[in-house]
Write an enzyme that holds these catalytic residues in place. Structure first.
Site, short mmCIF file in Angstrom:
data_model
loop_
_atom_site.label_atom_id
_atom_site.label_comp_id
_atom_site.label_asym_id
_atom_site.label_seq_id
_atom_site.Cartn_x
_atom_site.Cartn_y
_atom_site.Cartn_z
NE ARG A 1 -0.24 0.13 4.87
CZ ARG A 1 0.88 0.96 5.51
NH1 ARG A 1 1.15 1.84 4.74
NH2 ARG A 1 1.37 0.86 6.64
N GLY A 2 0.26 2.45 -0.13
CA GLY A 2 1.01 3.56 0.00
C GLY A 2 1.15 4.06 1.49
CG ASP B 1 6.88 5.75 6.79
OD1 ASP B 1 7.20 4.97 7.68
OD2 ASP B 1 7.62 6.38 5.94
CB ILE B 2 5.81 2.55 9.96
CG1 ILE B 2 5.63 0.92 10.68
CG2 ILE B 2 5.82 3.51 10.99
CD1 ILE B 2 6.92 0.54 11.15
CG HIS C 1 -3.43 -2.68 11.28
ND1 HIS C 1 -4.04 -1.36 11.44
CD2 HIS C 1 -2.90 -2.93 10.03
CE1 HIS C 1 -3.92 -1.02 10.04
NE2 HIS C 1 -3.28 -1.76 9.47
CG MET D 1 -7.35 6.48 5.92
SD MET D 1 -8.61 7.51 5.02
CE MET D 1 -9.83 7.50 6.07
N GLY E 1 -6.91 -0.16 3.11
CA GLY E 1 -7.90 1.03 3.77
C GLY E 1 -7.83 1.98 4.91
CG PHE E 2 -10.78 2.68 7.53
CD1 PHE E 2 -11.46 2.61 8.79
CD2 PHE E 2 -11.54 2.36 6.34
CE1 PHE E 2 -12.42 1.88 8.87
CE2 PHE E 2 -12.93 1.89 6.78
CZ PHE E 2 -13.38 1.73 7.92
CB CYS F 1 1.73 7.81 9.13
SG CYS F 1 0.42 7.28 9.55
#
Length: 232
Positions: free
Chosen positions: A88-89, A91-92, A95, A161, A173-174, A191
């Site tokens: 995905r686009g 950074d870090i 979750h 996101m 996604g988010f 991020c």
């Protein structure tokens, strides 16, 4: 155009298993689109919306900087966390339990062909949901996701996101922090943005635990309106 979206709640599921599952759905949509073009067919493409909660995991986007992960392999294991470099686009990010993760796997040609608009509508879905809890959430210029107290020393991110899109098909996604253990964010530079905090809905409301099923319902209600979609 097919604006029917298949909703799947995967429950508590390993990150890699979920990623593989996403890839399978994503490939199915792309393959249908390729067939339509090659054979001048008119097969409908499917749309999906996955809810999931992951065990502790850190993921690094393709443009991310590995130095934003502040743990080595042994420290990761001690914290019961895993780490993946993904496609995905962004950074870090982290979750984990207490976080609502949503993966819309959509053929945007069923909706609109505009990735910028897609991201803004996902942010709007979060903003409208948080508004129902009395929070004024907003965007932060140049920083994807949803924030509180933007432009102040107290700016903090509540939803991260990161998406991937190919042939107008989306995945990833988010991640909305609802009852998240914020201590896990201390092990990364979220991020890649230094000096800004991360927060969770339960912290903002001063409550021990928020009803996550209720939050999901609110998210889906706003998604339906914003994307003019129908869930099955």
């Amino acid at each position: 155009m097919n604006r029917i979206v298949e909703l799947q709640d995967l429950g508590y599921k390993d990150y890699k298993q979920t990623w593989d599952y996403q890839e399978g759905l994503f490939k199915g949509i792309v393959d249908t689109k390729v067939k339509n073009r090659r054979e001048d067919a008119d097969l409908k493409t499917n749309n999906y919306f996955l809810f999931v909660e992951h065990p502790h995991v850190y993921t690094l986007g393709k443009s991310g900087d590995l130095s934003n992960l502040l743990l080595n392999e042994k420290q990761l294991a001690n914290k019961g966390a895993t780490f993946y470099k993904i496609n995905r686009g962004g950074d870090i990010t982290y979750h984990g339990p207490g976080q609502i993760v949503g993966y819309p796997i959509l053929d945007l040609e069923n909706f609109f062909t505009d990735i910028h608009k897609y991201l803004r509508l996902l942010e709007e879905m979060i903003i409208l949901t948080l508004e129902e809890y009395g929070l004024k959430a907003e965007r932060s210029e140049g920083e994807t996701g949803v924030w509180l107290d933007v432009g102040t020393p107290f700016a903090r991110k509540i939803c991260a996101m990161g998406v991937r899109a190919s042939r107008w098909v989306t995945m990833h996604g988010f991640a909305l922090n609802v009852n998240a253990d914020l201590g896990y964010f201390d092990n990364i530079i979220p991020c890649g943005i230094r000096g800004k905090a991360v927060t969770s809905l339960n912290v903002e409301l001063g409550e021990k635990e928020i009803n996550e099923a209720e939050v999901k319902e609110k998210l889906l209600t706003h998604f339906k309106k914003l994307f003019e979609a129908e869930f099955v």
